[in-house]
Motif scaffolding. Structure first.
Motif, PDB file in Angstrom:
ATOM      1  N   TYR A 184      -8.565   0.269   3.535  1.00  0.00           N
ATOM      2  CA  TYR A 184      -8.757   1.030   2.178  1.00  0.00           C
ATOM      3  C   TYR A 184      -7.570   1.815   1.879  1.00  0.00           C
ATOM      4  O   TYR A 184      -7.124   2.799   2.466  1.00  0.00           O
ATOM      5  N   LEU A 185      -6.871   1.358   0.638  1.00  0.00           N
ATOM      6  CA  LEU A 185      -5.643   2.013   0.277  1.00  0.00           C
ATOM      7  C   LEU A 185      -5.829   2.977  -0.631  1.00  0.00           C
ATOM      8  O   LEU A 185      -6.989   2.745  -1.571  1.00  0.00           O
ATOM      9  N   LYS A 186      -5.600   4.426  -0.916  1.00  0.00           N
ATOM     10  CA  LYS A 186      -5.710   5.147  -1.803  1.00  0.00           C
ATOM     11  C   LYS A 186      -5.168   4.678  -3.371  1.00  0.00           C
ATOM     12  O   LYS A 186      -4.101   4.266  -3.285  1.00  0.00           O
ATOM     13  N   ASN A 187      -6.044   4.704  -4.427  1.00  0.00           N
ATOM     14  CA  ASN A 187      -5.661   4.332  -5.580  1.00  0.00           C
ATOM     15  C   ASN A 187      -4.182   4.552  -6.137  1.00  0.00           C
ATOM     16  O   ASN A 187      -3.493   3.981  -6.605  1.00  0.00           O
ATOM     17  N   ASP A 188      -3.938   5.952  -5.902  1.00  0.00           N
ATOM     18  CA  ASP A 188      -2.664   6.567  -6.270  1.00  0.00           C
ATOM     19  C   ASP A 188      -1.311   6.066  -5.643  1.00  0.00           C
ATOM     20  O   ASP A 188      -0.492   5.886  -6.107  1.00  0.00           O
ATOM     21  N   ARG A 189      -1.634   5.651  -4.432  1.00  0.00           N
ATOM     22  CA  ARG A 189      -0.504   5.050  -3.569  1.00  0.00           C
ATOM     23  C   ARG A 189      -0.368   3.925  -4.259  1.00  0.00           C
ATOM     24  O   ARG A 189       1.043   3.616  -4.292  1.00  0.00           O
ATOM     25  N   VAL A 190      -1.157   3.029  -4.299  1.00  0.00           N
ATOM     26  CA  VAL A 190      -0.932   1.544  -4.879  1.00  0.00           C
ATOM     27  C   VAL A 190      -0.315   1.639  -6.100  1.00  0.00           C
ATOM     28  O   VAL A 190       0.883   0.851  -6.304  1.00  0.00           O
ATOM     29  N   GLU A 191      -0.892   2.517  -7.004  1.00  0.00           N
ATOM     30  CA  GLU A 191      -0.047   2.626  -8.276  1.00  0.00           C
ATOM     31  C   GLU A 191       1.184   3.470  -8.364  1.00  0.00           C
ATOM     32  O   GLU A 191       1.945   3.142  -9.118  1.00  0.00           O
ATOM     33  N   GLY A 192       1.457   3.848  -7.301  1.00  0.00           N
ATOM     34  CA  GLY A 192       2.879   4.799  -7.324  1.00  0.00           C
ATOM     35  C   GLY A 192       3.964   3.635  -6.708  1.00  0.00           C
ATOM     36  O   GLY A 192       5.093   3.566  -7.347  1.00  0.00           O
ATOM     37  N   TRP A 193       3.298   2.562  -5.818  1.00  0.00           N
ATOM     38  CA  TRP A 193       4.161   1.470  -5.332  1.00  0.00           C
ATOM     39  C   TRP A 193       4.561   0.534  -6.317  1.00  0.00           C
ATOM     40  O   TRP A 193       5.263  -0.051  -6.403  1.00  0.00           O
ATOM     41  N   PHE A 194       3.466   0.410  -7.166  1.00  0.00           N
ATOM     42  CA  PHE A 194       3.458  -0.663  -8.148  1.00  0.00           C
ATOM     43  C   PHE A 194       2.960  -0.142  -9.503  1.00  0.00           C
ATOM     44  O   PHE A 194       2.055  -0.227  -9.928  1.00  0.00           O
ATOM     45  N   THR A 226     -10.333  -1.979  -7.472  1.00  0.00           N
ATOM     46  CA  THR A 226     -10.856  -0.877  -6.526  1.00  0.00           C
ATOM     47  C   THR A 226     -12.274  -0.674  -6.567  1.00  0.00           C
ATOM     48  O   THR A 226     -13.164  -1.265  -7.428  1.00  0.00           O
ATOM     49  N   MET A 227     -12.750  -0.047  -5.846  1.00  0.00           N
ATOM     50  CA  MET A 227     -14.041   0.447  -5.383  1.00  0.00           C
ATOM     51  C   MET A 227     -14.217   1.787  -5.072  1.00  0.00           C
ATOM     52  O   MET A 227     -13.201   2.285  -4.517  1.00  0.00           O
ATOM     53  N   GLY A 228     -15.324   2.214  -5.333  1.00  0.00           N
ATOM     54  CA  GLY A 228     -15.600   3.790  -4.853  1.00  0.00           C
ATOM     55  C   GLY A 228     -16.009   3.887  -3.630  1.00  0.00           C
ATOM     56  O   GLY A 228     -16.937   3.082  -3.142  1.00  0.00           O
ATOM     57  N   LYS A 229     -15.628   4.812  -2.847  1.00  0.00           N
ATOM     58  CA  LYS A 229     -16.219   4.863  -1.387  1.00  0.00           C
ATOM     59  C   LYS A 229     -16.319   6.303  -1.081  1.00  0.00           C
ATOM     60  O   LYS A 229     -15.355   7.137  -1.444  1.00  0.00           O
ATOM     61  N   LYS A 230     -17.141   6.809  -0.393  1.00  0.00           N
ATOM     62  CA  LYS A 230     -17.377   8.067   0.054  1.00  0.00           C
ATOM     63  C   LYS A 230     -16.862   8.100   1.573  1.00  0.00           C
ATOM     64  O   LYS A 230     -17.171   7.336   2.269  1.00  0.00           O
ATOM     65  N   ILE A 231     -15.822   9.115   1.648  1.00  0.00           N
ATOM     66  CA  ILE A 231     -15.228   9.211   3.108  1.00  0.00           C
ATOM     67  C   ILE A 231     -15.259  10.786   3.397  1.00  0.00           C
ATOM     68  O   ILE A 231     -14.903  11.591   2.550  1.00  0.00           O
ATOM     69  N   SER A 232     -15.768  11.081   4.581  1.00  0.00           N
ATOM     70  CA  SER A 232     -15.765  12.364   5.082  1.00  0.00           C
ATOM     71  C   SER A 232     -14.551  13.029   5.080  1.00  0.00           C
ATOM     72  O   SER A 232     -13.409  12.431   5.519  1.00  0.00           O
ATOM     73  N   GLY A 233     -14.450  14.314   4.542  1.00  0.00           N
ATOM     74  CA  GLY A 233     -13.108  15.043   4.591  1.00  0.00           C
ATOM     75  C   GLY A 233     -12.487  14.768   3.071  1.00  0.00           C
ATOM     76  O   GLY A 233     -11.370  15.464   2.617  1.00  0.00           O
ATOM     77  N   ILE A 234     -12.880  13.731   2.209  1.00  0.00           N
ATOM     78  CA  ILE A 234     -12.360  13.540   0.836  1.00  0.00           C
ATOM     79  C   ILE A 234     -13.440  14.031  -0.157  1.00  0.00           C
ATOM     80  O   ILE A 234     -14.494  13.399   0.054  1.00  0.00           O
ATOM     81  N   GLY A 238     -15.476  14.077  -3.292  1.00  0.00           N
ATOM     82  CA  GLY A 238     -15.986  13.222  -4.360  1.00  0.00           C
ATOM     83  C   GLY A 238     -16.054  11.546  -3.892  1.00  0.00           C
ATOM     84  O   GLY A 238     -16.244  11.590  -2.494  1.00  0.00           O
ATOM     85  N   LYS A 239     -16.020  10.755  -4.717  1.00  0.00           N
ATOM     86  CA  LYS A 239     -16.384   9.336  -4.229  1.00  0.00           C
ATOM     87  C   LYS A 239     -15.179   8.656  -5.063  1.00  0.00           C
ATOM     88  O   LYS A 239     -15.237   8.138  -6.020  1.00  0.00           O
ATOM     89  N   PRO A 240     -13.628   8.922  -4.432  1.00  0.00           N
ATOM     90  CA  PRO A 240     -12.810   8.315  -5.085  1.00  0.00           C
ATOM     91  C   PRO A 240     -12.425   6.916  -5.051  1.00  0.00           C
ATOM     92  O   PRO A 240     -13.448   6.066  -4.386  1.00  0.00           O
ATOM     93  N   ARG A 241     -11.980   6.011  -5.678  1.00  0.00           N
ATOM     94  CA  ARG A 241     -11.642   4.711  -5.740  1.00  0.00           C
ATOM     95  C   ARG A 241     -10.477   4.169  -4.834  1.00  0.00           C
ATOM     96  O   ARG A 241      -9.265   4.926  -4.862  1.00  0.00           O
ATOM     97  N   TYR A 242     -10.686   3.257  -4.102  1.00  0.00           N
ATOM     98  CA  TYR A 242      -9.878   2.608  -3.275  1.00  0.00           C
ATOM     99  C   TYR A 242      -9.585   1.203  -3.311  1.00  0.00           C
ATOM    100  O   TYR A 242     -10.271   0.580  -3.899  1.00  0.00           O
TER     101      TYR A 242
END
Length: 149
Positions: free
Chosen positions: A87-97, A121-129, A131-135
């Motif tokens: 799962y890649l963070k949304n902002d990373r992919v959008e920064g790369w492309f 993208t999909m919303g995913k809950k990850i411990s330590g992050i 909310g439920k950001p999109r990946y």
């Protein structure tokens, strides 16, 4: 006086709805020669594979609380590997492309694993992050089919 709303508030709501609808409409990309599009697609796919090999991915076990150190590293990470899925963070992919056309190229190549037609993208809950950001979930099999160069 058919509706219970005042004219001004109704007009603002209609205008807001209209602007969001227009913003959601896809713009027509300029027509490029087929060779140019194929070459660009290959470059985008190659760049994606390079970026993925260089990024900081953290392996995570779901439903396990993150310590303070893990929380800090997860927030800095580019993405996560959970049960073998990347799962890649949304902002990373959008920064790369930054170009939506490049992200569309990746989507058309089947790189993103998604069940929805409206978003890759999909919303995913990850411990330590928070909310439920999109990946962006990466389809490993599609990634393996990409030519290595």
């Amino acid at each position: 006086e058919l509706l219970p709303w005042k004219k001004r508030g109704t007009l603002r709501a209609v205008e807001k709805c209209f602007r969001r609808c227009v913003a959601a409409l896809p713009s027509q990309p300029p027509i490029e020669p087929i060779e140019s599009r194929a070459s660009n697609s290959a470059n985008v796919l190659r760049k994606f594979k390079e970026k993925l090999n260089q990024c900081d991915l953290r392996s995570i076990q779901q439903r396990k609380k993150a310590s303070k150190d893990e929380t800090a590293t997860r927030q800095k990470a580019d993405g996560f590997i959970i049960d073998g899925v990347t799962y890649l963070k949304n902002d990373r992919v959008e920064g790369w492309f930054p170009s939506s056309q490049d992200r569309s190229t990746l989507r058309e190549a089947g790189i993103f694993d998604t069940q929805r037609n409206d978003t890759p993208t999909m919303g995913k809950k990850i411990s330590g992050i928070k909310g439920k950001p999109r990946y962006y979930a990466i389809d490993g099999e599609a990634l393996d089919r990409l030519p290595v160069k």
